[in-house]
Design a protein around this motif. Sequence first.
Motif, PDB file in Angstrom:
ATOM      1  N   GLN A 263       0.837  -1.203   0.000  1.00 27.40           N
ATOM      2  CA  GLN A 263       0.000   0.000   0.000  1.00 27.40           C
ATOM      3  C   GLN A 263       0.864   1.242   0.000  1.00 27.40           C
ATOM      4  OE1 GLN A 263      -2.742   0.083   3.238  1.00 27.40           O
ATOM      5  NE2 GLN A 263      -3.856   1.893   2.460  1.00 27.40           N
ATOM      6  N   ASP A 264       1.920   1.216   0.794  1.00 24.99           N
ATOM      7  CA  ASP A 264       2.814   2.376   0.800  1.00 24.99           C
ATOM      8  C   ASP A 264       3.494   2.537  -0.548  1.00 24.99           C
ATOM      9  OD1 ASP A 264       2.116   2.843   3.410  1.00 24.99           O
ATOM     10  OD2 ASP A 264       3.790   1.671   4.226  1.00 24.99           O
TER      11      ASP A 264
ATOM     12  N   ILE B 118       2.312   1.757  -3.496  1.00 23.16           N
ATOM     13  CA  ILE B 118       1.387   2.354  -4.482  1.00 23.16           C
ATOM     14  C   ILE B 118       1.209   3.833  -4.224  1.00 23.16           C
ATOM     15  CG2 ILE B 118      -1.001   2.327  -5.292  1.00 23.16           C
ATOM     16  CD1 ILE B 118      -1.004  -0.688  -4.812  1.00 23.16           C
ATOM     17  N   HIS B 119       1.077   4.262  -2.983  1.00 21.03           N
ATOM     18  CA  HIS B 119       0.890   5.691  -2.673  1.00 21.03           C
ATOM     19  C   HIS B 119       2.099   6.500  -3.104  1.00 21.03           C
ATOM     20  CE1 HIS B 119      -2.977   5.428  -0.781  1.00 21.03           C
ATOM     21  NE2 HIS B 119      -2.559   4.490   0.104  1.00 21.03           N
ATOM     22  N   ARG B 120       3.273   5.957  -2.916  1.00 23.13           N
ATOM     23  CA  ARG B 120       4.471   6.704  -3.321  1.00 23.13           C
ATOM     24  C   ARG B 120       4.538   6.820  -4.835  1.00 23.13           C
ATOM     25  NH1 ARG B 120       9.467   4.876   0.701  1.00 23.13           N
ATOM     26  NH2 ARG B 120       8.424   5.351   2.690  1.00 23.13           N
TER      27      ARG B 120
ATOM     28  N   LEU C 229       2.066   6.919  -6.852  1.00 23.02           N
ATOM     29  CA  LEU C 229       1.082   7.916  -7.253  1.00 23.02           C
ATOM     30  C   LEU C 229       1.615   9.316  -7.095  1.00 23.02           C
ATOM     31  CD1 LEU C 229      -2.247   6.419  -5.834  1.00 23.02           C
ATOM     32  CD2 LEU C 229      -1.627   6.700  -8.235  1.00 23.02           C
ATOM     33  N   LYS C 230       2.284   9.569  -5.988  1.00 26.67           N
ATOM     34  CA  LYS C 230       2.833  10.903  -5.759  1.00 26.67           C
ATOM     35  C   LYS C 230       3.895  11.235  -6.779  1.00 26.67           C
ATOM     36  CE  LYS C 230       1.899  10.990  -0.776  1.00 26.67           C
ATOM     37  NZ  LYS C 230       2.480  11.056   0.604  1.00 26.67           N
TER      38      LYS C 230
ATOM     39  N   TYR D  39       1.207  -1.042 -11.552  1.00 27.41           N
ATOM     40  CA  TYR D  39       1.982  -1.270 -10.321  1.00 27.41           C
ATOM     41  C   TYR D  39       1.874  -2.751 -10.000  1.00 27.41           C
ATOM     42  CZ  TYR D  39       1.069   3.726 -10.268  1.00 27.41           C
ATOM     43  OH  TYR D  39       0.952   5.020 -10.611  1.00 27.41           O
TER      44      TYR D  39
END
Length: 789
Positions: free
Chosen positions: A713-714, A716-718, A720-721, A738
């Motif tokens: 999850q972390d 994917i969030h990174r 995205l940023k 991803y």
Amino acid sequence: MRTYHCIPLFIWTYIYHTVDTILLQEKANGYLSSKKIVGLTKDDGKMLRRTKRGWMWNQFFLLEEYTGTDTQYVGKLHTDQDKGDGNLKYILTGDGAGSLFVIDENTGDIHAAKKLDREEKSLYILRAKAIDRKTGRQVEPESEFIIKIHDINDNEPKFTKDLYTASVPEMSGVGTSVIQVTATDADDANYGNSAKVVYSILQGQPYFSVDPESGIIKTALPDMSRENREQYQVVIQAKDMGGQMGGLSGTTTVNITLTDVNNNPPRFPQSTYQFNSPESVPLGTHLGRIKANDPDVGQNAEMEYSIAEGDGADMFDVITDKDTQEGIITVKQNLDFENKMLYTLRVDASNTHPDPRFLYLGPFKDTAVVKISVEDIDEPPVFSKVSYLIEVDEDVKEGSIIGQVTAYDPDVRNNLIKYSVDRHTDMDRIFGIHSENGSIFTLKALDRESSPWHNITVTATEINNPKQSSHIPVFIRILDINDHAPEFAMYYETFVCENAKPGQLIQTVSVMDKDDPPRGHKFFFEPVPEFTLNPNFTIVDNKDNTAGIMTRKDGYSRNKMSTYLLPILIFDNDYPIQSSTGTLTIRVCACDSQGNMQSCTAEALILSAGLSTGALVAILLCVLILLILVVLFAALKRQRKKEPLIISKDDVRDNVVTYNDEGGGEEDTQAFDIGKLRNPEAREDSKLRRDVMPETIFQIRRTVPLWENIDVQDFIHRRLKENDADPSAPPYDSLATYAYEGNDSIADSLSSLESLTVDCNQDYDYLSDWGPRFKKLADMYGGDDSDRD
């Protein structure tokens, strides 16, 4: 008695035969003795001497049809030189010599060898001579003599025809010649009565007779009627020997026809005839036929029918059928049961070709009575007029009664009638009608200018019998009311020259009016009351429904005033008076010396009536310039967009492709290097985007490897940023994959994409240990057979 009659006949025949024989013999002797032989002797050549011929005849005639057993003796040739010693020889030549007639060479006796027929040949001419047998010299010159065949009554009279056909008019008088018959007898008419023919009638008395000598057949009874008997057969006998007993006879038949004459007038078989006719029959209908009988035939039976003056002569007519000789009663006028129910006619039948000889028999015509009964029929209503004309003013109020139609039932029952308007003729429902009394009224306002005429149909129907109805046209004329003001007939574009002089005509205006006054149009032109005195122009009424615009001052200036507005008051002379104001726009223009316009001002004037043409053109030009600027701006921005490198159906921005298998395998090298995306260690070597042109102004930022000890999850969030903060990312949506599964996964990745980084074949036998759910995968990838497939 019969014996006494025959004795005189035999005596008379014998006397006649004896006398005729003596005369013929004397004639023959005289003929022969008259010939002399003239000879010249040697001793005395001076003297001529005539020697008498010594011929002797015993018989000079021969009866025909000899029936004896021996040959019939004709006569004897003899000369004085014949001494009876047989030295002479008699020779016979001529008609029938040797065949019909034979001669004894020694004695000179002549006999008939055959039976002769006088009707075949009545006269034979023969030549005789006597020669010396020893010397062959003629002792008598050749002499010619005649043998005549005497006739006997052996031929009966014969008529020229076996059957005669004749005709004679009926009613002929006694002694009228019918026909002449002729019989001939082949016997000798100059010898006795053998050829004397006498005529007599054997059959046909007492109607006809025959002349015994001429054979002319005549009528024997007066006034024989063809109607009683038309054909007669007459037998005529022709007898020779003058009709005496023992004569031969022949007969012939004569068919005599009595021809018709007009001696009978026509007669009706009955005195009264009865016919019925409905009152609604159309004109010319045949009601019936009557016929008078005439025993005559052909032209004599032709007749003509006529109606005598009197009752019904003007209502009915009679015509003659030339083929059947019948009189046909026809309808001449419309019948009306309520007016008259019975007509009695007197019809005459007369011959068209009367014979004046028989007018004494009476008038050749007959009269019969014809009664015609008129039957009552339920008739439709009848209007009082054939059509109606209604005139109404156009300003009549709605609901006003403008006219009335009336109808009545012609029958005796006199049924009630209701009225209605046929809406097919009044689609706009402008008019209505009272069903009880037929009063017509308006439902809407009228306008003569739009519809000066209205043609409607009114129906009258019997209430008790709706099938009985009548229709009548109603013509409605809309009368004019002066409700329209006059106005200019057209739009005038008027100009005045700058160098115009006072009193110069610059425009003639005319007007129109939608109204139609009965006395015709009359218009008047005046300045409006607010500007009764115009310093620039003058309005002149021409008194002919036109007005002239005249200049009032010397010269005009475009700089000071380029356009003048001239209001004109126009009114008519009808009641009520209608008027309007028309404004004439006058432009000031530059003109040449002849007054021809060269140029005018183009300023945009805002008038009470709206914008001028120049103002509208300027506005349109501004709008067009703005549109051009917008198009140029959009084109410039379009050029600044990046052009994509990949323009195909495999572009991931536009197409989402679904694969139902586990991937393309090791041979899939045409798409993105997804193996690098799935391998976190390979992400260090970031590659440039292949779907856009690279930009040198942006520095590709390398990310710090954060793959160790990072949750999915972390991760994917990174990512995205990073993509959101990437200045080189495209402005449109893009598919970012991803495929990170973490570091502590028990099972390795099942994707075949990472097979690109493995150099050896993988072993899938462990899939069989995972249970029944992975049995299909174990069968597909496990074992050598699967690898070979």
